[in-house]
Design a protein around this motif. Structure first.
Motif: not given
Length: 129
Positions: A68-89
Motif C-alpha cells: 500500500f502507498t499513502i499520498s496526499r494532494d493538498n491543493a485538491k484537499n484529497t488523500m489517497y491509498l493505493q492498494m496493490n497485491s491485495v489479499k482477502p485479509e
C-alpha cells in the motif's frame, strides 16, 4: 469543522489493485497529518498508514508495508491509498482520519486512534480469493 468523505472501495480479486480517496472540506485539511485505518465488523479499528502535512513522511502497518502507498494532494484537499497485491485479509471498512498535529514523529503516535480528531464514514473494500 472538517468533513472527510472516502470513496473508491469495492470488490476486487486477490492480487488486484484499488485506490481509495479521501476528500476533505473545511479549513484544517492542509494543516495536519492524515491517516487510513480499517475495521472488520466486530473487531478493533486498526491503523493502516499515515502521512504528515507536507507528504514527505509516512508510516505503515507491517501488514501492508510494500503493498500500500499513502499520498496526499493538498491543493485538491484529497488523500489517497493505493492498494496493490491485495489479499482477502485486507477486506474491511476503510476510514480516513485527520490528526491533531501536522507532524507525526513516531509509529506509536501514528497508530493510536486518539491521535485523530476527525473521521470519515468509511468505504468498504472486499477482496475475493
Amino acid at each position: 469543522q472538517v468533513q472527510l468523505v472516502e470513496s473508491g472501495g469495492g470488490l476486487v480479486q486477490a492480487g488486484g489493485s484499488l485506490r481509495l480517496s479521501c476528500a476533505a472540506s473545511g479549513v484544517m485539511f492542509n494543516q495536519n497529518a492524515m491517516a487510513w485505518f480499517r475495521q472488520v465488523s466486530g473487531m478493533e479499528r486498526d491503523f493502516v498508514a499515515s502521512i504528515n502535512r507536507p507528504g514527505d513522511s509516512t508510516y505503515y502497518a507491517d501488514s501492508v508495508k510494500g503493498r500500500f502507498t499513502i499520498s496526499r494532494d493538498n491543493a485538491k484537499n484529497t488523500m489517497y491509498l493505493q492498494m496493490n497485491s491485495v489479499k482477502p485479509e485486507d477486506t474491511a471498512l476503510y476510514y480516513c482520519a485527520e490528526a491533531r498535529l501536522p507532524y507525526i514523529g513516531s509509529y506509536e503516535y501514528a497508530s493510536r486512534i486518539s491521535s485523530y480528531e476527525y473521521w470519515g464514514q468509511g468505504t468498504q473494500v472486499t477482496v475475493s480469493s
